[in-house]
Design an enzyme around this catalytic site. Structure first.
Site, PDB file in Angstrom:
ATOM      1  N   GLU A 120      61.338  23.679  -9.263  1.00  0.00           N
ATOM      2  CA  GLU A 120      61.057  24.842 -10.107  1.00  0.00           C
ATOM      3  C   GLU A 120      59.821  24.621 -10.965  1.00  0.00           C
ATOM      4  O   GLU A 120      59.139  25.580 -11.327  1.00  0.00           O
ATOM      5  CB  GLU A 120      62.271  25.134 -11.005  1.00  0.00           C
ATOM      6  CG  GLU A 120      62.186  26.438 -11.782  1.00  0.00           C
ATOM      7  CD  GLU A 120      61.511  26.326 -13.143  1.00  0.00           C
ATOM      8  OE1 GLU A 120      61.202  27.369 -13.754  1.00  0.00           O
ATOM      9  OE2 GLU A 120      61.291  25.172 -13.611  1.00  0.00           O
ATOM     10  N   ASP A 160      65.139  19.707 -11.005  1.00  0.00           N
ATOM     11  CA  ASP A 160      63.939  18.907 -11.242  1.00  0.00           C
ATOM     12  C   ASP A 160      63.487  18.945 -12.695  1.00  0.00           C
ATOM     13  O   ASP A 160      63.901  19.810 -13.482  1.00  0.00           O
ATOM     14  CB  ASP A 160      62.801  19.360 -10.324  1.00  0.00           C
ATOM     15  CG  ASP A 160      62.378  20.802 -10.578  1.00  0.00           C
ATOM     16  OD1 ASP A 160      63.263  21.654 -10.790  1.00  0.00           O
ATOM     17  OD2 ASP A 160      61.165  21.076 -10.548  1.00  0.00           O
TER      18      ASP A 160
END
Length: 356
Positions: free
Chosen positions: A130, A76
């Site tokens: 994350e 991400d």
């Protein structure tokens, strides 16, 4: 930008593959299409066993080697800031996620596809979420639900580190110091007790605080205890009866969570202290043979990691881990985020030499 249905070509060089990944939008919570592409690309290689849990993809070799090394990276990015599609200017690749951390993911994918006879068994972990709250972190989900997938003797988190080994990570604790008083009209202040004024002693203790420098495995970690927020006040004509000072303690990884909390409470003895957020640090583990071999293969230099990263999750599982990736941590999340193409190539070359 890449279509969510575009396959990933793992024969591209590291820079070109990074560009493909960057052009594949994957803001936190919207990684499914990229996870699908990563899974599909890895399943094309018969030397890898590929598993998936949610939008977390894990690929492993099973060659019976004496040790297992794990390489991890998150899929991400932070929200896009008018910085897609990617573009190249000289040696620099610009775009959202170039530094944090699709350049590291590209290196992982290149190694996964091409290292068919490594000198260690290898595990490659690609995880989601994350960049947002810890409860959604994909590596945390794997640690809780599929811990056997994360078993290893040594781990490398491909977080941006400018291609220099950054050992372990600091622990971080946030706490609120609540100060109380008596509300009154500011025209008759002697009838009240100003809670904001009581913050002076808290700030004085912080100003006189002498942070420790702690050496672990030859790396110096610098601790810090700082005020990061002050809340107080009712109106322009009211003596406030409450003030809250929020502090953040960044501490060396040789402290336990209990020791860190006890230290903060000792510093603010006599005040009401409420811990609101706490994540432990991670020891660098550089004395381990695998870490020593890794250091030698990556230039022999290491520095302490200032900040918290997911190496702490590996530490909690008993797996020594370091941060090592081609991106520049100082460029993470910036509108002009970029990564050096030569750093991507260098990072891959060093890892290949160590593992191959």
């Amino acid at each position: 930008m890449s279509s969510p249905h575009s396959p990933l070509d793992l024969t591209l060089d590291g820079g070109a593959l990074t560009a493909r990944l960057v052009d594949f939008p994957s803001v936190s919570g919207d990684e499914q299409a990229l996870a699908d592409a990563v899974e599909s690309a890895l399943r094309a290689h018969p030397h890898l066993a590929v598993d998936r849990y949610g939008n977390n993809v894990v690929a492993r070799t099973d060659l019976g080697r004496a040790q297992r090394v794990l390489l991890a990276g998150h899929l991400d990015t932070v929200p896009i800031a008018d910085n897609l599609p990617s573009r190249v200017e000289g040696d620099l690749l610009y775009g959202c996620g170039t530094s944090d951390m699709k350049s590291g993911v590209a290196v992982q994918l290149r190694l996964a596809a091409t290292l068919t006879e490594p000198n260690h068994d290898l595990t490659y972990v690609f995880y989601d979420c994350e960049e947002i709250e810890a409860s959604r972190n994909g590596l945390g989900h794997l640690a809780r639900e599929r811990p056997d997938w994360l078993k290893a003797d040594f781990a490398v988190l491909m977080e941006p580190s400018s291609a220099v080994v950054e050992g372990g990570c600091q622990g971080t604790l946030r706490a609120q110091i609540r100060l109380t008083g008596t509300r009154a009209h500011s025209a008759r202040s002697w009838l009240g007790d100003n809670a904001i004024h009581h913050a002076a002693e808290v700030l004085g203790r912080l100003a006189s605080y002498r942070a420790q420098r702690v050496e672990i495995d030859g790396l110096e970690y610098r601790e810090g205890l700082n005020a990061v927020r002050i809340d107080g006040g009712v109106a322009g004509n009211v003596i406030p009866d409450e003030c809250v000072v929020t502090v953040n303690f960044r501490y060396a990884p040789n402290r336990s969570m209990e020791d860190a909390e006890a230290h903060v409470r000792e510093v603010f003895d006599g005040f009401e202290v409420t811990v609101t957020d706490h994540a432990p640090g991670a020891l660098p583990g550089l004395a381990r043979p695998a870490a020593q071999a890794f250091l030698a293969a990556t230039g022999g230099q290491a520095r302490a990691k200032f900040g918290w990263t997911d190496v702490a999750r590996f530490s909690a599982l008993g797996v020594p881990a370091v941060n090592y990736g081609p991106g520049d941590p100082n460029l993470a999340h910036k509108r002009d985020e970029h990564c050096s193409l030569s750093a991507i190539a260098e990072c891959e070359e060093r890892l290949r030499a160590w593992l191959g």
